[in-house]
Design an enzyme around this catalytic site. Sequence first.
Site, PDB file in Angstrom:
ATOM      1  N   ASP A 219      -7.023  -1.130  -4.747  1.00 25.36           N
ATOM      2  CA  ASP A 219      -7.636  -1.316  -4.097  1.00 25.36           C
ATOM      3  C   ASP A 219      -8.903  -0.288  -4.435  1.00 25.36           C
ATOM      4  O   ASP A 219      -9.919  -0.568  -4.622  1.00 25.36           O
ATOM      5  CB  ASP A 219      -7.827  -0.386  -2.682  1.00 25.36           C
TER       6      ASP A 219
ATOM      7  N   ASP B  85       0.759  -1.269  -0.378  1.00 32.23           N
ATOM      8  CA  ASP B  85      -0.196   0.066  -0.119  1.00 32.23           C
ATOM      9  C   ASP B  85       0.755   1.484  -0.165  1.00 32.23           C
ATOM     10  O   ASP B  85       1.882   1.403   0.749  1.00 32.23           O
ATOM     11  CB  ASP B  85      -0.727  -0.012   1.640  1.00 32.23           C
TER      12      ASP B  85
END
EC number: 3.4.23.36
Length: 151
Positions: free
Chosen positions: A126, A111
């Site tokens: 995402d 991330d």
Amino acid sequence: MLIWITIGVIWAIDRVLKVLIQGNFVVGESVPVIPDFFHLTYVLNPGAAFGLLPGRTWIFIPAAVIVCAGIIYAQFKIPRQEWLMRLTLGLIGGGALGNLYDRLFIGKVVDYLDFQIWPFVFNFADSAIVVGVGLLMILMLFEDRKERKAE
């Protein structure tokens, strides 16, 4: 075909971005892009979106496989002229494959998108999933309304 093109494009963009982050950052490093609003922050997420259920990779791998199987099934059922539905499924599938790749080969999800007004760090995959699911919900709502009017 649109589903597969979208899946491929989303997966490729996601991979390139994650490789760039991994090659230029150390875990935990954060670089302000827009100070106090948006940073690039490299974290390894052991859970689902927003860090939910950390260490439960055994749940997310089969879930991603089921999502992808559902998309393969749906591609044969959705008429070709419903391009927005096909695009939506491609977004969801590409995002699911992007994060599945990380779970299988890294053990955690990479991330890096860190909006300082939001307490969670996330990634391109995402984002594709969230946009895809949002569009899917809107399309289903419109379809439901259309069916109710027809009755």
